[in-house]
Design a protein around this motif. Structure first.
Motif, PDB file in Angstrom:
ATOM      1  N   LYS A 110     -15.339  26.049   3.183  1.00 55.45           N
ATOM      2  CA  LYS A 110     -15.165  26.270   1.750  1.00 55.45           C
ATOM      3  C   LYS A 110     -14.106  25.338   1.151  1.00 55.45           C
ATOM      4  CE  LYS A 110     -16.571  31.134   1.893  1.00 55.45           C
ATOM      5  NZ  LYS A 110     -16.157  32.544   1.649  1.00 55.45           N
ATOM      6  N   LYS A 111     -13.210  24.840   2.006  1.00 54.30           N
ATOM      7  CA  LYS A 111     -12.170  23.939   1.519  1.00 54.30           C
ATOM      8  C   LYS A 111     -12.665  22.504   1.349  1.00 54.30           C
ATOM      9  CE  LYS A 111      -8.395  26.572   3.643  1.00 54.30           C
ATOM     10  NZ  LYS A 111      -7.249  26.529   4.594  1.00 54.30           N
ATOM     11  N   ARG A 112     -13.920  22.241   1.770  1.00 55.25           N
ATOM     12  CA  ARG A 112     -14.528  20.914   1.675  1.00 55.25           C
ATOM     13  C   ARG A 112     -13.648  19.851   2.333  1.00 55.25           C
ATOM     14  NH1 ARG A 112     -19.339  22.619   1.530  1.00 55.25           N
ATOM     15  NH2 ARG A 112     -19.948  23.769  -0.346  1.00 55.25           N
ATOM     16  N   ILE A 113     -13.266  20.152   3.572  1.00 54.27           N
ATOM     17  CA  ILE A 113     -12.442  19.225   4.345  1.00 54.27           C
ATOM     18  C   ILE A 113     -13.268  18.006   4.733  1.00 54.27           C
ATOM     19  CG2 ILE A 113     -11.145  18.962   6.501  1.00 54.27           C
ATOM     20  CD1 ILE A 113     -10.744  22.074   6.324  1.00 54.27           C
ATOM     21  N   LYS A 114     -12.683  16.813   4.551  1.00 56.23           N
ATOM     22  CA  LYS A 114     -13.373  15.562   4.875  1.00 56.23           C
ATOM     23  C   LYS A 114     -12.540  14.790   5.906  1.00 56.23           C
ATOM     24  CE  LYS A 114     -15.311  15.528   0.223  1.00 56.23           C
ATOM     25  NZ  LYS A 114     -15.334  14.884  -1.106  1.00 56.23           N
ATOM     26  N   PRO A 115     -12.748  15.109   7.187  1.00 53.81           N
ATOM     27  CA  PRO A 115     -11.901  14.516   8.227  1.00 53.81           C
ATOM     28  C   PRO A 115     -12.264  13.061   8.517  1.00 53.81           C
ATOM     29  CG  PRO A 115     -13.626  15.817   9.232  1.00 53.81           C
ATOM     30  CD  PRO A 115     -13.764  16.008   7.741  1.00 53.81           C
ATOM     31  N   GLU A 116     -11.327  12.355   9.098  1.00 48.95           N
ATOM     32  CA  GLU A 116     -11.618  11.018   9.603  1.00 48.95           C
ATOM     33  C   GLU A 116     -12.478  11.164  10.857  1.00 48.95           C
ATOM     34  OE1 GLU A 116     -10.799   8.054   8.255  1.00 48.95           O
ATOM     35  OE2 GLU A 116     -10.043   9.210   6.539  1.00 48.95           O
ATOM     36  N   PHE A 117     -13.434  10.256  11.040  1.00 56.55           N
ATOM     37  CA  PHE A 117     -14.288  10.346  12.221  1.00 56.55           C
ATOM     38  C   PHE A 117     -14.903   8.990  12.524  1.00 56.55           C
ATOM     39  CE2 PHE A 117     -16.987  11.369   8.570  1.00 56.55           C
ATOM     40  CZ  PHE A 117     -18.084  10.538   8.767  1.00 56.55           C
ATOM     41  N   MET A 118     -15.447   8.875  13.723  1.00 49.87           N
ATOM     42  CA  MET A 118     -16.236   7.724  14.139  1.00 49.87           C
ATOM     43  C   MET A 118     -17.604   8.229  14.571  1.00 49.87           C
ATOM     44  SD  MET A 118     -13.519   5.323  16.235  1.00 49.87           S
ATOM     45  CE  MET A 118     -13.125   6.595  17.438  1.00 49.87           C
ATOM     46  N   LEU A 119     -18.613   7.389  14.405  1.00 48.85           N
ATOM     47  CA  LEU A 119     -19.964   7.741  14.813  1.00 48.85           C
ATOM     48  C   LEU A 119     -20.449   6.780  15.893  1.00 48.85           C
ATOM     49  CD1 LEU A 119     -21.770   8.520  11.425  1.00 48.85           C
ATOM     50  CD2 LEU A 119     -21.028  10.158  13.156  1.00 48.85           C
ATOM     51  N   TYR A 120     -21.169   7.348  16.855  1.00 49.77           N
ATOM     52  CA  TYR A 120     -21.761   6.565  17.938  1.00 49.77           C
ATOM     53  C   TYR A 120     -23.256   6.871  18.000  1.00 49.77           C
ATOM     54  CZ  TYR A 120     -16.962   5.909  19.608  1.00 49.77           C
ATOM     55  OH  TYR A 120     -15.641   5.588  19.717  1.00 49.77           O
ATOM     56  N   PHE A 121     -24.031   5.849  18.325  1.00 49.15           N
ATOM     57  CA  PHE A 121     -25.459   6.039  18.557  1.00 49.15           C
ATOM     58  C   PHE A 121     -25.774   5.590  19.977  1.00 49.15           C
ATOM     59  CE2 PHE A 121     -29.902   4.330  18.261  1.00 49.15           C
ATOM     60  CZ  PHE A 121     -30.523   5.572  18.155  1.00 49.15           C
ATOM     61  N   ASN A 122     -26.254   6.525  20.773  1.00 46.71           N
ATOM     62  CA  ASN A 122     -26.487   6.264  22.203  1.00 46.71           C
ATOM     63  C   ASN A 122     -25.255   5.631  22.855  1.00 46.71           C
ATOM     64  OD1 ASN A 122     -29.080   7.305  21.990  1.00 46.71           O
ATOM     65  ND2 ASN A 122     -30.011   5.309  21.622  1.00 46.71           N
ATOM     66  N   ASP A 123     -24.088   6.193  22.501  1.00 42.83           N
ATOM     67  CA  ASP A 123     -22.781   5.831  23.060  1.00 42.83           C
ATOM     68  C   ASP A 123     -22.247   4.481  22.593  1.00 42.83           C
ATOM     69  OD1 ASP A 123     -22.578   8.234  24.521  1.00 42.83           O
ATOM     70  OD2 ASP A 123     -23.762   7.397  26.161  1.00 42.83           O
ATOM     71  N   GLU A 124     -22.881   3.864  21.598  1.00 37.11           N
ATOM     72  CA  GLU A 124     -22.372   2.625  21.023  1.00 37.11           C
ATOM     73  C   GLU A 124     -21.802   2.908  19.637  1.00 37.11           C
ATOM     74  OE1 GLU A 124     -25.195  -0.536  21.035  1.00 37.11           O
ATOM     75  OE2 GLU A 124     -25.558  -0.416  23.192  1.00 37.11           O
ATOM     76  N   LEU A 125     -20.604   2.389  19.361  1.00 39.27           N
ATOM     77  CA  LEU A 125     -19.956   2.624  18.079  1.00 39.27           C
ATOM     78  C   LEU A 125     -20.769   2.021  16.941  1.00 39.27           C
ATOM     79  CD1 LEU A 125     -17.371   3.675  16.619  1.00 39.27           C
ATOM     80  CD2 LEU A 125     -16.449   1.354  16.884  1.00 39.27           C
ATOM     81  N   ILE A 126     -21.058   2.848  15.906  1.00 37.49           N
ATOM     82  CA  ILE A 126     -21.816   2.350  14.747  1.00 37.49           C
ATOM     83  C   ILE A 126     -21.095   2.587  13.424  1.00 37.49           C
ATOM     84  CG2 ILE A 126     -24.046   2.611  15.914  1.00 37.49           C
ATOM     85  CD1 ILE A 126     -24.449   5.165  14.167  1.00 37.49           C
ATOM     86  N   TYR A 127     -20.031   3.434  13.454  1.00 38.73           N
ATOM     87  CA  TYR A 127     -19.289   3.664  12.212  1.00 38.73           C
ATOM     88  C   TYR A 127     -17.824   3.934  12.520  1.00 38.73           C
ATOM     89  CZ  TYR A 127     -17.416   5.860   8.027  1.00 38.73           C
ATOM     90  OH  TYR A 127     -16.621   6.162   6.947  1.00 38.73           O
ATOM     91  N   ASP A 128     -16.953   3.155  11.893  1.00 38.94           N
ATOM     92  CA  ASP A 128     -15.504   3.361  11.970  1.00 38.94           C
ATOM     93  C   ASP A 128     -14.930   2.855  10.644  1.00 38.94           C
ATOM     94  OD1 ASP A 128     -12.898   3.780  12.603  1.00 38.94           O
ATOM     95  OD2 ASP A 128     -12.811   2.337  14.251  1.00 38.94           O
ATOM     96  N   ASN A 129     -14.969   3.741   9.639  1.00 34.21           N
ATOM     97  CA  ASN A 129     -14.603   3.418   8.256  1.00 34.21           C
ATOM     98  C   ASN A 129     -15.634   2.536   7.563  1.00 34.21           C
ATOM     99  OD1 ASN A 129     -12.172   4.913   8.136  1.00 34.21           O
ATOM    100  ND2 ASN A 129     -11.128   3.274   9.270  1.00 34.21           N
ATOM    101  N   GLU A 130     -16.487   1.897   8.310  1.00 30.10           N
ATOM    102  CA  GLU A 130     -17.621   1.160   7.771  1.00 30.10           C
ATOM    103  C   GLU A 130     -18.736   1.150   8.810  1.00 30.10           C
ATOM    104  OE1 GLU A 130     -16.557  -2.851   6.982  1.00 30.10           O
ATOM    105  OE2 GLU A 130     -16.137  -3.340   9.075  1.00 30.10           O
ATOM    106  N   PHE A 131     -19.962   0.989   8.334  1.00 34.82           N
ATOM    107  CA  PHE A 131     -21.096   0.991   9.246  1.00 34.82           C
ATOM    108  C   PHE A 131     -21.270  -0.375   9.896  1.00 34.82           C
ATOM    109  CE2 PHE A 131     -22.495   4.900   7.106  1.00 34.82           C
ATOM    110  CZ  PHE A 131     -22.906   5.640   8.210  1.00 34.82           C
ATOM    111  N   LEU A 132     -21.592  -0.346  11.166  1.00 35.93           N
ATOM    112  CA  LEU A 132     -21.922  -1.541  11.930  1.00 35.93           C
ATOM    113  C   LEU A 132     -23.432  -1.547  12.171  1.00 35.93           C
ATOM    114  CD1 LEU A 132     -19.093  -1.153  14.600  1.00 35.93           C
ATOM    115  CD2 LEU A 132     -18.992  -2.431  12.445  1.00 35.93           C
ATOM    116  N   SER A 133     -23.981  -2.702  12.376  1.00 36.88           N
ATOM    117  CA  SER A 133     -25.417  -2.788  12.628  1.00 36.88           C
ATOM    118  C   SER A 133     -25.735  -2.185  13.999  1.00 36.88           C
ATOM    119  CB  SER A 133     -25.880  -4.244  12.575  1.00 36.88           C
ATOM    120  OG  SER A 133     -25.237  -5.017  13.578  1.00 36.88           O
ATOM    121  N   PHE A 134     -26.917  -1.612  14.116  1.00 40.35           N
ATOM    122  CA  PHE A 134     -27.353  -1.067  15.398  1.00 40.35           C
ATOM    123  C   PHE A 134     -28.867  -1.086  15.467  1.00 40.35           C
ATOM    124  CE2 PHE A 134     -27.634   2.570  12.616  1.00 40.35           C
ATOM    125  CZ  PHE A 134     -28.691   3.315  13.102  1.00 40.35           C
ATOM    126  N   GLU A 135     -29.371  -1.058  16.673  1.00 41.48           N
ATOM    127  CA  GLU A 135     -30.809  -1.041  16.896  1.00 41.48           C
ATOM    128  C   GLU A 135     -31.271   0.398  17.073  1.00 41.48           C
ATOM    129  OE1 GLU A 135     -34.172  -2.749  20.058  1.00 41.48           O
ATOM    130  OE2 GLU A 135     -32.033  -3.182  20.347  1.00 41.48           O
TER     131      GLU A 135
END
Length: 269
Positions: A110-135
């Motif tokens: 309910k507080k609409r918390i927006k945490p810092e995070f990184m995203l991985y696709f099949n264990d490869e980094l694809i987002y860290d403050n900006e999106f990286l290209s991925f297959e």
């Protein structure tokens, strides 16, 4: 046995206080994000929708069986994996966009918390403050090893039925195998039949605790019990087919509500 899959991972150091089980929270905000990404119905009502037969949100949140799984750890740390299976393995761009919208634009709780995070696709980094290209590619999970003695850890509550009642103290090993067989068959679009083999094994020891969880259902406007077994089972002299079923269960989950993060098992020798 094999299965096609892909994995999206969110990693964050953020801890949500007073949230011991985040499965319902994560699934809820992910669903909101996914609906905003894919829904083309101006009414936003799923029942009777003209596009439901080709809608990823409907398949994941309104259908009887969803071909994805949420994997989390008990505790308040906001880390999770979403596994996509079979024909949905290549739907990852929609899921990634939904996760970004959910956690960067909508916010959690309910507080609409927006945490810092990184995203991985099949264990490869694809987002860290900006999106990286991925297959956008899927993986094939195959079991090429065999161990006859294993320990099965129930990492999140196992919610499973025996004799039409949810198990609260001890689960039969065959019940676990039947659950894996049932879920694997549905993921593969195969007829659901009895176990195709007679399992061989010896239970060395087992120890469980029942963990009671509750969640509030916006659809039913009521609190719902959501508990299951956590613990450990040590098994000796298992046959190769049984081992393969356990390894598949490690990936696809066991029992009910795996899309909430329940039914996570891990095997160790």
């Amino acid at each position: 046995m094999n299965i096609e899959y892909s994995k999206i991972t969110l990693k964050s150091d953020y801890i949500l206080d007073n949230y011991n089980f985040l499965g319902s929270t994560i699934r809820g905000v992910f669903g909101i994000g996914l609906k905003k990404i894919v829904c083309i119905n101006p009414s936003k009502i799923c029942e009777g929708c003209f596009a439901k037969d080709s809608c990823l949100y409907y398949d994941f949140f309104e259908s009887d069986f969803a071909k994805f799984r949420l994997s989390i750890e008990l505790g308040g740390k906001l880390n999770f994996d979403i596994f996509l299976f079979e024909e949905y393995a290549l739907k990852a761009p929609y899921v990634i966009s939904a996760i970004y919208k959910a956690f960067r634009e909508i916010g959690v709780t309910k507080k609409r918390i927006k945490p810092e995070f990184m995203l991985y696709f099949n264990d490869e980094l694809i987002y860290d403050n900006e999106f990286l290209s991925f297959e956008n590619k899927s993986l094939i999970y195959e079991i090429n090893d065999y161990k006859k003695d294993v320990i099965v850890f129930f990492k999140t509550p196992l919610r499973i039925k025996e004799n039409n009642k949810f198990v609260r103290d001890k689960v039969k090993f065959e019940t676990i195998l039947r659950s894996i067989n049932h879920r694997y068959s549905k993921l593969k679009n195969q007829p659901i039949e009895k176990l195709p083999f007679l399992p061989k094994y010896e239970i060395e020891f087992e120890n469980y605790s029942f963990v009671e969880l509750k969640r509030f259902s916006n659809r039913q406007k009521s609190a719902m019990k959501f508990g299951g077994l956590t613990g450990v089972m040590s098994i000796k002299n298992i046959d190769e087919q049984t081992y393969k079923y356990l390894k598949i269960g490690e990936l696809i989950g066991v029992g009910k509500q795996v899309t909430f993060g329940l039914g996570k098992i891990e095997l160790k020798e």
